[in-house]
Design an enzyme around this catalytic site. Structure first.
Site, short mmCIF file in Angstrom:
data_model
loop_
_atom_site.label_atom_id
_atom_site.label_comp_id
_atom_site.label_asym_id
_atom_site.label_seq_id
_atom_site.Cartn_x
_atom_site.Cartn_y
_atom_site.Cartn_z
N HIS A 114 4.84 11.48 7.36
CA HIS A 114 5.62 11.87 6.00
C HIS A 114 5.65 13.09 5.50
O HIS A 114 4.45 13.77 5.16
CB HIS A 114 5.01 10.67 4.99
CG HIS A 114 5.11 10.92 3.49
ND1 HIS A 114 6.53 11.05 3.00
CD2 HIS A 114 4.08 11.13 2.49
CE1 HIS A 114 6.37 11.34 1.82
NE2 HIS A 114 5.08 11.29 1.44
N ASP A 125 -1.01 -25.52 8.12
CA ASP A 125 -0.58 -26.92 8.10
C ASP A 125 0.18 -27.08 9.29
O ASP A 125 0.87 -26.28 9.87
CB ASP A 125 0.21 -27.24 6.87
CG ASP A 125 1.66 -26.74 7.02
OD1 ASP A 125 1.95 -25.88 7.48
OD2 ASP A 125 2.51 -27.78 6.57
N THR A 149 0.46 -30.22 12.97
CA THR A 149 0.46 -31.60 13.40
C THR A 149 -0.55 -31.79 14.67
O THR A 149 -0.53 -30.90 15.56
CB THR A 149 1.93 -32.02 13.97
OG1 THR A 149 2.74 -31.86 12.85
CG2 THR A 149 1.66 -33.60 14.60
N HIS A 162 -4.94 13.97 2.21
CA HIS A 162 -3.64 14.62 1.75
C HIS A 162 -2.32 13.75 1.19
O HIS A 162 -1.28 14.16 0.69
CB HIS A 162 -3.17 15.22 2.93
CG HIS A 162 -2.64 14.21 4.15
ND1 HIS A 162 -1.47 13.50 4.14
CD2 HIS A 162 -3.41 13.87 5.30
CE1 HIS A 162 -1.58 12.59 5.15
NE2 HIS A 162 -2.46 12.92 6.03
N GLY A 217 5.89 -21.39 15.03
CA GLY A 217 6.11 -20.22 15.69
C GLY A 217 5.51 -19.03 15.10
O GLY A 217 5.01 -18.17 15.73
N TYR A 251 10.83 11.33 -3.37
CA TYR A 251 10.18 11.24 -4.59
C TYR A 251 10.01 12.77 -5.21
O TYR A 251 9.85 13.46 -4.38
CB TYR A 251 8.97 10.33 -4.78
CG TYR A 251 7.71 11.02 -3.79
CD1 TYR A 251 6.79 11.85 -4.37
CD2 TYR A 251 7.45 10.54 -2.45
CE1 TYR A 251 6.02 12.40 -3.51
CE2 TYR A 251 6.58 11.14 -1.59
CZ TYR A 251 5.57 11.76 -2.13
OH TYR A 251 4.65 12.51 -1.24
N SER A 309 -6.04 10.53 6.18
CA SER A 309 -4.89 10.62 5.25
C SER A 309 -5.22 10.45 3.81
O SER A 309 -4.50 10.82 2.92
CB SER A 309 -4.19 9.23 5.52
OG SER A 309 -3.54 9.19 6.76
N VAL A 336 -3.88 0.94 5.47
CA VAL A 336 -3.65 0.58 4.06
C VAL A 336 -3.24 1.82 3.29
O VAL A 336 -3.85 2.91 3.53
CB VAL A 336 -5.28 0.27 3.74
CG1 VAL A 336 -5.35 -0.02 2.01
CG2 VAL A 336 -5.60 -1.02 4.49
#
Length: 834
Positions: A224, A547, A549, A51, A564, A255, A48, A356
């Protein structure tokens, strides 16, 4: 062609801009035995990078993505491959104009130069544009085009000049050898390379390469569409490569940009066109300029070509313009639209640098190198960590369903609370039949269907009408219900039960269990059996990793309970730090355990009627855990509260779940008990108690001192991040997390990430350059206020201080309500500990 080495410290697979950036930054970090492989030729191996439209808009609603983009733009500029031209997102509708005001809000939060434009101002910058179609524009002067192929070559060459890198092009990876759960070698069509670190940075092929090792990188190649129309006489006559800003026609999901004598038009408005890596042909396939440039399907693009002609009639008027170049270019999409970075949860030493975009690539390379070298990164990658996905979310069926849904969101308007709809339900608690019967409106977390509120409680809205403000703006009311506030008030008055089965639960046992959890946790875990311990987990640099328990159940027996949404990421972190000697056993108990919370002033009365155990404050103190027989069912109860009221989390084997719900429901009827949703647990109750949320208040960019979570004493045993934590305790905090209240009468309801400003409208920046913005926002029904959490530097972290918050283009006065961990509601914990 370079000789294939027998051994390497790191092998990077993929010589696009991401892979080149990884080896460049590893070399900068001092790594010297690096190998870069690609099956294609250089400098453009056919992915990618070669192009993709090479423009960069610096602003995203995600701070993480914006930070990666800004860092990448700095690197592109230093390499001499960036051309600043500015960029404008244009709105054809009032709804999109509001979204552009929201973009402006994000720009101000992240410190990006930007401005809103009138149609006339757009015309001044883009004279070819028919601004009669437009309502507004959002202009970022630093928008730019870059040359990613040249950037990659320069980064690769710099690593070679340091004597750190061997480059082997036209070398295909055919296997990844794994033993003992760790990658051991890369097998190519030219031989094998021994290594214990492999970075998969091969874009749309990444999932196929990871599969060779038995790992999953959850992405799919997607089309795309792009065309170049030209030569256009007006553009040709300008003699410029790009003479006006990039234009995103956001309502049309497309665009336009100048490319010399041509106009490039790209579209995200067509149907999702998904492929698999096996459908991508090799270099040199007939009819394709490159493996990732598929033949153009003109019928998919026809509506967008017409819309481009409307917006640029002077350039594209007259007969239908003929494309100079047209392609269906492949890019990588993921189930939530984010990058896939970090060590894979299945195979140690196998790292992902995938999904990315061009605009983030150089920074991603720097992050991966920093992560491998130091164990943490200076940009918080919470939302990019590949380990965030649970097993179901890494399946091909889920990936394809979510990427098809997500394709339209690339340029779409996505509300911060908006829910994904595809491939649901996947995970349901044993309480699901009962919550559905109560009209639960489900939000998803980690694949779990969690009740956010219950339509059965609609009548409570009238009961508490005086305490529930109307949300007249549709945006403020979207994905929200006043029922949440009514449920909250009913809990404060009486009692509520909340389905918490989405909790991730891990059991840790073995001869080395205590030493292991002590090394992982910031808090002292060597506490009496039956004690629950809230603790952050830190990264090596002292930022937050999690964080959660921890409950001590025996001398060498601990239960870890975490949210979760972050359970998969936390499980990967714990597994990655298991000692190699087998002295610790870690078992994921999530599917075996269900959890229901019961809180409110009458919670003790409900529970007491179901057990002979002493559940008084003297008999069952706050912060303690115990096995109890409840209505004939053996359960574990933990007296803890995230919502700021008396009560317990009740954990039970999943097969008891439905009976447990029914027992509690029947016992609670005479006490006026209701079922409340996660809207209460995660927003209203949490904010009234100023409780922090991982990924919002707790990120890698702040430390426990700034978050108000520093403990009175530091335990003696070593733990991850201890040195950085000690240093933070010695230094004056650059910022402190505070609770702010929106002044009465605003009539608007922030959603998070809005900038906090001085009363004169100036941005607030702390001593290390971090801007103040809203980390969480929501109503505090018990107080009749709307609360915001934000980090403020010392001069502004003062109770009673008067500031502003900017929301959708308008500014509203706010007041600092509390500083640090002090709760706005019940600050003395009388209700919780009663």
């Amino acid at each position: 062609m370079a000789q294939l080495p027998e051994r390497a410290d790191v092998v990077v697979i993929g010589a696009g801009v991401v892979g080149n950036s990884v080896v460049h930054h590893l070399a900068d970090q001092g790594w010297r035995n690096l190998v870069l492989l690609d099956k294609g030729p250089l400098p453009d191996p056919g992915g990618s990078t070669g192009h993709a439209s090479n423009f960069v808009f610096p602003v995203d609603h995600s701070k993480e993505i914006t930070d990666l983009t800004v860092d990448s733009m700095r690197q592109y500029a230093e390499l001499g491959v960036l051309t600043a031209c500015g960029g404008i997102e244009v709105a054809r509708s009032t709804e999109r104009a509001q979204e552009l005001r929201r973009r402006m809000t994000s720009a101000r939060s992240w410190g990006i130069e930007a401005e809103l434009l009138t149609p006339r101002q757009i015309k001044d910058l883009v004279p070819y544009c028919d601004t009669d179609l437009l309502v507004a524009g959002f202009h970022t002067p630093t928008g730019a085009i870059v040359d990613p192929v040249r950037a990659g070559a320069l980064m690769r060459e710099q690593a070679e000049q340091l004597g750190a890198l061997t480059v082997c092009a036209e070398t295909e990876v055919v296997d990844l050898a794994v033993s003992g759960g760790r990658v051991r070698s890369v097998v190519t069509d030219r031989g094998a390379i021994e290594t214990e670190i492999v970075v998969v940075a091969c874009g749309v092929w990444s999932s196929a390469v990871a599969a060779l090792a038995g790992a999953r990188i959850p992405l799919t190649p997607a089309v795309h569409q792009m065309i170049d129309v030209g030569p256009i006489p007006e553009l040709e006559a300008s003699g410029e490569w790009i003479g006006f800003p990039l234009v995103r026609d956001m309502d049309c999901l497309m665009y336009e940009r100048q490319r010399g004598a041509n106009l490039e038009i790209g579209s995200y408005a067509h149907r999702p066109i998904l492929h698999s890596p096996g459908q991508i042909p090799p270099v040199g396939a007939p009819g394709q300029e490159s493996p990732t440039s598929f033949p153009f399907t003109a019928e998919d693009f026809a509506p967008q070509l017409r819309q481009a002609q409307e917006l640029f009639p002077g350039l594209l008027g007259g007969p239908t313009p003929q494309p100079h170049k047209a392609l269906n270019g492949l890019l990588s999409l993921t189930p939530d639209g984010g990058p896939l970075l970090g060590e894979t949860p299945e195979v140690a030493g196998l790292w992902s640098a995938a999904a990315v975009w061009i605009k983030e690539a150089p920074s991603v390379g720097r992050m991966i190198a920093q992560w491998l070298t130091e164990g943490s990164t200076d940009i918080d990658l919470h939302s990019a960590d590949i380990s965030r996905f649970y097993p179901h979310a890494r399946t091909e069926a889920h990936v394809r369903a979510r990427t098809a849904e997500g394709f339209g969101k690339i340029y779409g308007i996505t509300h911060p609370r908006e829910q994904w709809l595809s491939n649901r339900p996947v995970r349901t608690s044993p309480f699901h039949p009962r919550t559905s019967a109560l009209g639960a409106v489900y939000f998803e977390a980690g694949g779990w269907e969690r009740p956010q509120w219950y339509e059965a409680n609609a009548g409570l809205v009238q009961e508490y009408a005086a305490w529930i403000p109307q949300r007249s703006a549709e945006w403020d009311a979207r994905w929200w219900s006043p029922i949440i506030e009514a449920e909250h008030l009913a809990m404060r008055d009486r009692v509520a039960m909340i389905d918490l089965s989405a909790f991730a639960v891990f059991d840790v046992t073995g001869a080395g269990a205590l030493g292991y959890v002590q090394r992982m946790a910031m808090a002292q875990v060597d506490r009496p059996i039956g004690r629950g311990i809230y603790t952050p987990l830190l990264a090596p640099d002292g930022g937050f990793r999690s964080d959660l328990t921890i409950v001590r159940r025996g001398e060498q027996d601990f239960r870890i309970i975490t949210g979760g949404a972050d359970g998969a990421r936390d499980l990967a972190w714990f597994r990655a730090h298991l000692p190699a000697d087998g002295s610790v056993h870690l078992v994921d108990m999530t599917s075996a355990v269900c959890t229901v919370g019961i809180w409110g002033p009458r919670a003790r009365e409900v529970v007491a009627g179901l057990t002979d155990d002493d559940v008084s404050d003297a008999g069952f103190g706050f912060g303690t855990a115990r096995d109890v027989v409840l209505g004939g069912l053996p359960v574990s109860m933990l007296r803890i509260s995230y919502v700021g009221d008396l009560g317990w989390e009740i954990h039970a084997p999943t097969e008891y779940g439905l009976q447990l719900w029914d027992l509690l429901w029947e016992a609670g009827e005479r006490h006026g008990m209701i079922a409340a949703g996660i809207g209460v647990y995660g927003t209203t109750g949490r904010l009234e108690k100023a409780h922090r949320l991982m990924g919002a208040e707790l990120t890698g960019e702040y430390n426990p001192v700034e978050a108000g979570l520093a403990l009175p004493r530091v335990k003696n045993p070593e733990f991850i991040g201890k040195a950085a934590y000690l240093a933070a305790r010695e230094a004056a905090p650059a910022a402190t997390l505070c609770t702010l209240a929106l002044d009465p009468g605003a009539g608007r309801f922030m959603t998070g990430n809005e900038p906090i400003l001085t009363r004169s409208g100036e941005p607030i920046v702390d001593g290390v350059g971090r801007r103040s913005y809203v980390t969480s926002a929501g109503p505090a029904p018990s107080l009749g206020r709307y609360l915001l959490l934000a980090y403020l530097p010392p001069e502004h972290a003062v109770a009673g201080g008067e500031l502003l918050v900017e929301y959708l283009g308008d500014r509203y006065p706010v007041t600092v309500l509390t500083v640090g961990r002090t709760a706005p509601f019940d600050p003395d914990l009388a209700r919780v500990k009663g």
